[in-house]
Design an enzyme around this catalytic site. Structure first.
Site, PDB file in Angstrom:
ATOM      1  N   GLN A 137      61.230  80.915  50.838  1.00 13.21           N
ATOM      2  CA  GLN A 137      61.246  82.277  51.374  1.00 13.21           C
ATOM      3  C   GLN A 137      60.491  82.311  52.713  1.00 13.21           C
ATOM      4  OE1 GLN A 137      59.453  86.579  50.172  1.00 13.21           O
ATOM      5  NE2 GLN A 137      60.719  85.625  48.597  1.00 13.21           N
TER       6      GLN A 137
ATOM      7  N   TYR B 229      50.739  91.914  46.597  1.00 14.02           N
ATOM      8  CA  TYR B 229      51.158  93.149  47.248  1.00 14.02           C
ATOM      9  C   TYR B 229      50.403  94.334  46.659  1.00 14.02           C
ATOM     10  CZ  TYR B 229      55.136  90.353  48.949  1.00 14.02           C
ATOM     11  OH  TYR B 229      55.929  89.390  49.530  1.00 14.02           O
TER      12      TYR B 229
END
Length: 337
Positions: A178, A55
């Site tokens: 996830q 990220y």
């Protein structure tokens, strides 16, 4: 205030709403706003925080580490991930090789300013590394005390079964997956969720608001609001584009009376719906402003009865993607470096 749920068959409890900093920290918003949003989550009772080394090319981890500085570490659950390219994106700067995993965990811990993460996740499945090598590397990370638990992200049912068998042989268990999941993206329901229940794996889902579409702020026949994710050039607009169709947006607006009947927002309805689904331990929420966190966390307190859940499906299910094959189709077939 949020509730707490066990993650998989482990003894670890996490907050059912998890603060994530995928498209915001280190890229879309200034650090001060990001830190204020993290503090708003803490004030609302959120204890679980999800990030990844990729990220903002590692910057998001640094921002989260700064935001959590001074908090009691034992009261937090910090999650991060490994797989996608980071740094200069060299030939070994991605994937789930032993080299990349063991080097990446050290970088993540330094940026997060912590001695360990609670959950270390394989951000995707690596088709170019033997699964045995990946699982043994994760076992060594756990043995070294650098991660307490191991999870994965967007793995298929078959990959979960193979990974869990090897993990058990290596002395640990995979406790979470996830995947993307929302009213509009339900591809895990047919195969991944049933397999996960067999294996003692919970789902920690991302994009529970379908990139913001389920907030109702995108209206059919109108341009996206200025400053919204649909206008973001750093990746947000690409992710939301598949949902920006007038018939789908009109259906989202038809959910508004259901939310109004419960005295909640569309975002709260959508998050509550996710938390009522089978096999879900938590949903990741992001925010660019503290008030978004404060509002969304209230979804943990919303009760939806069977009649309401059926009414939601009547409106939105015809527009939802449910094909289980999409998990494999959207997965990287080769390493991205």
């Amino acid at each position: 205030m949020t509730e707490f749920r066990y993650l998989g068959d482990s003894g670890l409890k996490i907050s059912s709403l998890i603060f994530g900093n995928w498209l915001t920290h280190g890229s879309q918003i200034e650090n001060d706003a990001a830190i204020a949003s993290v503090h708003a989550a803490l004030d609302a009772g959120v204890t679980s925080f999800d990030t990844a080394d990729v990220y903002a090319n590692t910057k998001a981890e640094s921002v989260l580490g700064e935001a959590l500085h001074g908090q009691r570490r034992e009261s937090l659950e910090i999650f991060t991930k490994v797989y996608w390219p980071t740094g200069p994106k060299g030939h070994n700067d991605c994937g789930l090789s032993r080299k990349h995993i063991l080097e990446s965990i050290n970088g993540s811990l330094e940026r997060l300013d912590t001695d360990y993460v609670d959950l270390y996740q394989a951000h995707r499945y690596d088709t170019e590394t033997p699964l045995e090598e990946t699982i043994q590397a994760f076992a060594d990370v756990v043995s070294a005390g650098k991660a307490l638990y191991i999870g994965v992200s967007e793995w298929t049912a078959d990959q979960l079964r193979a990974g869990q068998e090897l993990a058990r042989q290596a002395g640990f268990r995979i406790i979470s997956n996830q995947p993307q999941y929302s009213m509009l993206w339900r591809v895990i329901e047919g195969e991944v969720v049933p397999a996960s229940k067999e294996l003692g794996i919970s789902q920690i889902v991302w994009s529970p608001l379908a990139q913001g579409v389920l907030t109702g702020k995108y209206l059919p026949g109108e341009q996206p609001p200025a400053g919204s994710r649909a206008t973001d050039e750093h990746g947000g607009s690409q992710m939301i584009a598949p949902f920006l169709h007038d018939d789908l947006l009109a259906a989202v607006q038809r959910l508004r009376p259901i939310a109004d009947d419960h005295g909640i927002t569309l975002a709260q309805l959508s998050l509550a719906w996710v938390l009522h689904r089978d096999g879900i331990a938590g949903a990741i929420i992001g925010a660019s402003r503290p008030e978004q966190v404060t509002s969304n966390v209230q979804a943990a307190e919303v009760e939806l009865d069977d009649a309401t859940l059926a009414a939601i499906d009547d409106v939105i299910l015809p527009f939802a993607e449910t094909d289980p094959a999409k998990t494999a189709e959207r997965a990287p077939q080769t390493r991205p470096c």
